[in-house]
Structures are given as structure tokens and as C-alpha cells.
Design an enzyme around this catalytic site. Structure first.
Site, PDB file in Angstrom:
ATOM      1  N   TYR A 151       0.760  -1.343   0.077  1.00  0.00           N
ATOM      2  CA  TYR A 151       0.045   0.024   0.165  1.00  0.00           C
ATOM      3  C   TYR A 151       1.021   1.273   0.309  1.00  0.00           C
ATOM      4  O   TYR A 151       0.595   2.308  -0.684  1.00  0.00           O
ATOM      5  CB  TYR A 151      -0.859  -0.016   1.316  1.00  0.00           C
ATOM      6  N   LYS A 194     -10.615   0.560  10.174  1.00  0.00           N
ATOM      7  CA  LYS A 194      -9.485   0.753  11.045  1.00  0.00           C
ATOM      8  C   LYS A 194      -9.536   1.013  12.561  1.00  0.00           C
ATOM      9  O   LYS A 194     -10.730   0.812  12.840  1.00  0.00           O
ATOM     10  CB  LYS A 194      -8.767   2.162  10.521  1.00  0.00           C
ATOM     11  N   ARG A 288       3.526   6.306  15.244  1.00  0.00           N
ATOM     12  CA  ARG A 288       3.120   7.480  14.110  1.00  0.00           C
ATOM     13  C   ARG A 288       2.278   8.386  14.685  1.00  0.00           C
ATOM     14  O   ARG A 288       1.402   8.147  15.091  1.00  0.00           O
ATOM     15  CB  ARG A 288       2.529   6.569  13.146  1.00  0.00           C
TER      16      ARG A 288
HETATM   17  P1  NAD Z   1     -12.865   3.736   1.132  1.00  0.00           P
HETATM   18  O1  NAD Z   1     -12.416   2.444   1.007  1.00  0.00           O
HETATM   19  O2  NAD Z   1     -13.911   4.167   2.143  1.00  0.00           O
HETATM   20  O3  NAD Z   1     -13.075   4.468  -0.093  1.00  0.00           O
HETATM   21  C1  NAD Z   1     -12.234   4.287  -1.162  1.00  0.00           C
HETATM   22  C2  NAD Z   1     -13.398   3.921  -2.189  1.00  0.00           C
HETATM   23  O4  NAD Z   1     -12.504   3.797  -3.401  1.00  0.00           O
HETATM   24  C3  NAD Z   1     -14.064   2.671  -2.180  1.00  0.00           C
HETATM   25  O5  NAD Z   1     -15.671   3.070  -2.083  1.00  0.00           O
HETATM   26  C4  NAD Z   1     -13.977   1.741  -3.215  1.00  0.00           C
HETATM   27  O6  NAD Z   1     -15.183   1.137  -3.825  1.00  0.00           O
HETATM   28  C5  NAD Z   1     -13.452   2.837  -4.624  1.00  0.00           C
HETATM   29  N1  NAD Z   1     -12.502   2.210  -5.460  1.00  0.00           N
HETATM   30  C6  NAD Z   1     -11.521   1.238  -5.171  1.00  0.00           C
HETATM   31  N2  NAD Z   1     -11.121   0.816  -6.407  1.00  0.00           N
HETATM   32  C7  NAD Z   1     -11.961   1.606  -7.431  1.00  0.00           C
HETATM   33  C8  NAD Z   1     -11.841   1.488  -8.651  1.00  0.00           C
HETATM   34  N3  NAD Z   1     -11.080   0.731  -9.424  1.00  0.00           N
HETATM   35  N4  NAD Z   1     -12.644   2.130  -9.393  1.00  0.00           N
HETATM   36  C9  NAD Z   1     -13.670   3.243  -8.735  1.00  0.00           C
HETATM   37  N5  NAD Z   1     -13.474   3.253  -7.487  1.00  0.00           N
HETATM   38  C10 NAD Z   1     -12.876   2.318  -6.528  1.00  0.00           C
HETATM   39  O7  NAD Z   1     -11.412   4.472   2.012  1.00  0.00           O
HETATM   40  P2  NAD Z   1     -11.328   5.787   2.104  1.00  0.00           P
HETATM   41  O8  NAD Z   1     -10.905   5.667   3.789  1.00  0.00           O
HETATM   42  O9  NAD Z   1     -12.589   6.768   2.029  1.00  0.00           O
HETATM   43  O10 NAD Z   1     -10.006   6.542   1.520  1.00  0.00           O
HETATM   44  C11 NAD Z   1     -10.153   7.434   0.678  1.00  0.00           C
HETATM   45  C12 NAD Z   1      -8.720   7.673   0.176  1.00  0.00           C
HETATM   46  O11 NAD Z   1      -7.917   8.376   1.073  1.00  0.00           O
HETATM   47  C13 NAD Z   1      -7.973   6.477  -0.334  1.00  0.00           C
HETATM   48  O12 NAD Z   1      -7.188   6.831  -1.664  1.00  0.00           O
HETATM   49  C14 NAD Z   1      -7.155   6.030   0.831  1.00  0.00           C
HETATM   50  O13 NAD Z   1      -5.828   5.277   0.353  1.00  0.00           O
HETATM   51  C15 NAD Z   1      -6.631   7.438   1.323  1.00  0.00           C
HETATM   52  N6  NAD Z   1      -6.176   7.381   2.865  1.00  0.00           N
HETATM   53  C16 NAD Z   1      -7.263   7.075   3.558  1.00  0.00           C
HETATM   54  C17 NAD Z   1      -6.874   6.914   5.015  1.00  0.00           C
HETATM   55  C18 NAD Z   1      -7.914   6.430   6.063  1.00  0.00           C
HETATM   56  O14 NAD Z   1      -7.472   6.823   7.221  1.00  0.00           O
HETATM   57  N7  NAD Z   1      -9.241   6.540   5.919  1.00  0.00           N
HETATM   58  C19 NAD Z   1      -5.483   7.041   5.498  1.00  0.00           C
HETATM   59  C20 NAD Z   1      -4.604   7.513   4.237  1.00  0.00           C
HETATM   60  C21 NAD Z   1      -5.073   7.591   2.960  1.00  0.00           C
END
Ligand code: NAD
Length: 328
Positions: A151, A194, A288
Site C-alpha cells: 500500500y 481501521k 506514528r
Molecule cells: P474507502 O475504502 O472507504 O473508499 C475508497 C473507495 O474507492 C471505495 O468506495 C472503493 O469502492 C473505491 N474504489 C476502489 N477501487 C476503485 C476503482 N477501481 N474504481 C472506482 N472506485 C474504486 O477509503 P477512504 O478511507 O474513504 O479512503 C479514501 C482515500 O484516502 C484512499 O485513496 C485512501 O488510500 C486514502 N487514505 C485514507 C486514509 C484513512 O484513514 N481512511 C488514510 C490514508 C489515506
């Protein structure tokens, strides 16, 4: 804020769903919301956005998502989850590289004016996170690179892809490294959740069943900081409107141990549980937190919603979900 048409990817997910609401409240009139999940699985389906189900790992789907005048892209789509998911699904996490690569390509060809990429604290060098008393990760701590396997490497690569699309193709990119975001309308069970949501679920489960035992992953002394989702959406907006051309921390500097997080949830629930520690479970880095020197200097702002306040709202939402399910 530009009043042009805006695309939010990952809009059926946790942060994306909140971002669509934030942008609407801010006055953006045209919002396209895209996710690969069927609408029945979106956490929030807003009726003022143009909602589409598309799998953005494919270039033609990315092109479809930016057509008809989209000017600004917020790329939040990724295959992700908590430690339990990312430690056991490294290839799936790395495949998200297709999403950002194809989104950037589609954005370039469509003449998008601004592109936001959601990076993560998982890009930081693991050797700088071996102490529970982590003083806070500074932006330069991502290099020399030793990111979270899978990741984190994908996020670091995609950050650089944004940088080079900006340098070589002139797309204005903004990149934020989110540190653990939590709040309502997010995952709380199923394996992708998480720590904050997982702790709420476990404590609520104890209240509902009367089983006063709780399992904690690791020894509970590992430390983290957690950012409430409203700080995250405000921060995305501020960073997008800024001139910050490099990846910047977007996280809370309120560092707690997992045991302290459980203390907070127990206190909110009015319950005391017997803790057992699963030392073999995925637990991530030892310590962290976010060093916010740079964001304070650049924006005169940092996330400030306290963990206690944010957890009360998160707990209440998960409680409602779980009790509603139990009565069906
Ligand atoms: P989440 O999993 O709730 O949302 C991500 C969404 O992306 C999901 O609904 C999923 O269906 C969609 N997705 C995945 N593959 C896809 C594809 N091929 N086409 C279209 N949609 C697709 O996660 P989140 O917590 O809302 O995270 C959002 C962003 O923030 C992500 O990029 C994640 O890596 C980043 N992030 C989140 C956190 C956190 O603590 N939540 C921390 C660091 C980074």
C-alpha cells in the site's frame, strides 16, 4: 474555489462521500461522483451529484468520468483498509496504481485544471516509526524510501507520478498524506475497518451482548494520531486552494496509544472491559503521528477536532447502525 464541474472518485467510500457533501455545502454546483461499488454499497448517495458506477482501473472508465466538462478532479478511489487488510492484500493495494495512472492520463487529455491525490502516512520510512514516542513525521521522512510494503509503495509511486505530470505536462496537482481518518459513514466491520471504528464496534458489541472481553491487536502501546473526517475535508479544500506543490501531511498531531483510544471509547460507552492482547495480529508501525509544522506555516491551519469529540460522533453513528441491524 473554482465553480467548474468537479469529479470525486471513491465517492461511494468513506472520505469521498463526505467530500461530496463538503463541496456541495461550499457551493460547487456540478459534482460528478464515481465509485466501482454498486450504489447499494455506497456509504452516502447524494441526490445533488451525478452518480456513476465505473471501475477506474481502466482508462476508458477514467475518460468517461472526466467527460462533459469536468474541470477539477479529487482522486480518492483506492483499494484500501486498515492494517488487517493492507498487510494481507499487498497486490490488491498496489493495483490501485492503475487508478491514479489512468486518472492522470484521462485528466491530461481532458485538459483538467487541477488534480488532487489522496496519499497516506504509509509512505513514511518504517525505520522512523519504531518508537512509541514518535515526535511526528515530517514530510522529508518519506526518504530514503522504505514505505509500508504494498500500500505505502503504491502511494509513494503515485505521488511521484503526480509530481512528474505537473512538471512535464503542466497539470496542477495537489497531494495530501492523510494520517488515519475516522468518522461516521465509514467501514466498521468486514475486515477493512481501521482502529477507531473497530474499537467502537467491539465496545458496542460488548454492551449489546454482555460479553465484557475485548481483544486488542498488539500490546496496545503502539501510538497513532487520528483525524476526524471534517478536518480531512476542510484540509483537502485548503490544500487544493493553496500553492503547495509537494506532498504535505494532513493529520492530527494528537498522538495516543491504542490503549488510550480504548479508554476513550469505554468512557463514551460508560463501560469497563477486560482487555486481552493478540500479539500475533497485524499491528503496523510502533509509533506514528503527524508533524504539522509545514501545514501550519503554509496554511496557518491544522486539524484541530479533538479525538474525544470526533469519537463521540463516530461511536453514536456506529451504535445506531449496529442496533438497527440487530432489530431487523
Ligand atoms: P474507502 O475504502 O472507504 O473508499 C475508497 C473507495 O474507492 C471505495 O468506495 C472503493 O469502492 C473505491 N474504489 C476502489 N477501487 C476503485 C476503482 N477501481 N474504481 C472506482 N472506485 C474504486 O477509503 P477512504 O478511507 O474513504 O479512503 C479514501 C482515500 O484516502 C484512499 O485513496 C485512501 O488510500 C486514502 N487514505 C485514507 C486514509 C484513512 O484513514 N481512511 C488514510 C490514508 C489515506
Amino acid at each position: 474555489m473554482s465553480n467548474g464541474k468537479v469529479l470525486v472518485t471513491g465517492a461511494g467510500g468513506f472520505i469521498g462521500g463526505h467530500l461530496v457533501q463538503y463541496l456541495k455545502d461550499k457551493g460547487v454546483s456540478e459534482i460528478v461522483a464515481v465509485d466501482k461499488k454498486p450504489f447499494s454499497e455506497w456509504y452516502q448517495v447524494h441526490n445533488y451529484s451525478e452518480n456513476k458506477v465505473l471501475d477506474l482501473q481502466y482508462l476508458d472508465a477514467c475518460e468517461e468520468s472526466v467527460k462533459d466538462g469536468v474541470e477539477v478532479v479529487y482522486n480518492l478511489a483506492a483499494d484500501m483498509g486498515g492494517m488487517g487488510f493492507i498487510e494481507n492484500n499487498k497486490a490488491l493495494c498496489m493495483l490501485s496504481v492503475l487508478i491514479n495512472t489512468h486518472m492522470l492520463e484521462a485528466a491530461r487529455h481532458a485538459g483538467i485544471s487541477k488534480f488532487f491525490y489522496a496519499s497516506s502516512a504509509c509512505v513514511y520510512n518504517g525505520e522512523k516509526q519504531q518508537d512509541v514516542n514518535n515526535p511526528g513525521l515530517k514530510e522529508e521522512d518519506a526518504y530514503p524510501a522504505l514505505a509500508e510494503d504494498g500500500y505505502g509503495w503504491e502511494k509513494l509511486f503515485s505521488e511521484r507520478m503526480c509530481r512528474h505530470f505537473m512538471e512535464d505536462f503542466g497539470i496542477t496537482c495537489r497531494v495530501a498524506r492523510f494520517h488515519n481518518v475516522y468518522g461516521p459513514f465509514g467501514t466498521y466491520d468486514g475486515g477493512r475497518e481501521k482502529a477507531p471504528a473497530a474499537m467502537c464496534r467491539k465496545v458496542i458489541n460488548s454492551k449489546m451482548t454482555g460479553d465484557l472481553n475485548i481483544e486488542i491487536w498488539g500490546d496496545g502501546e503502539q501510538t497513532r494520531s487520528f483525524m476526524y473526517v471534517d478536518d480531512c475535508t476542510s484540509g483537502i479544500d485548503k490544500i487544493m486552494e493553496s500553492h503547495i506543490e509537494y506532498p504535505i501531511n494532513l493529520g492530527s498531531a494528537e498522538m495516543v496509544s491504542i490503549n488510550q483510544l480504548v479508554d476513550i471509547v469505554e468512557d463514551i460507552a460508560g463501560i469497563k472491559l477486560n482487555r486481552s492482547y493478540n500479539l500475533g495480529a497485524p499491528k503496523g508501525v510502533r509509533g506514528r503521528s503527524s508533524d504539522n509544522t509545514l501545514i501550519k506555516k503554509e496554511l496557518g491551519w491544522e486539524p484541530s477536532i479533538s479525538l474525544r469529540e470526533g469519537m463521540e460522533k463516530t461511536y453514536a453513528w456506529i451504535y445506531d447502525q449496529m442496533t438497527a441491524k440487530a432489530t431487523v
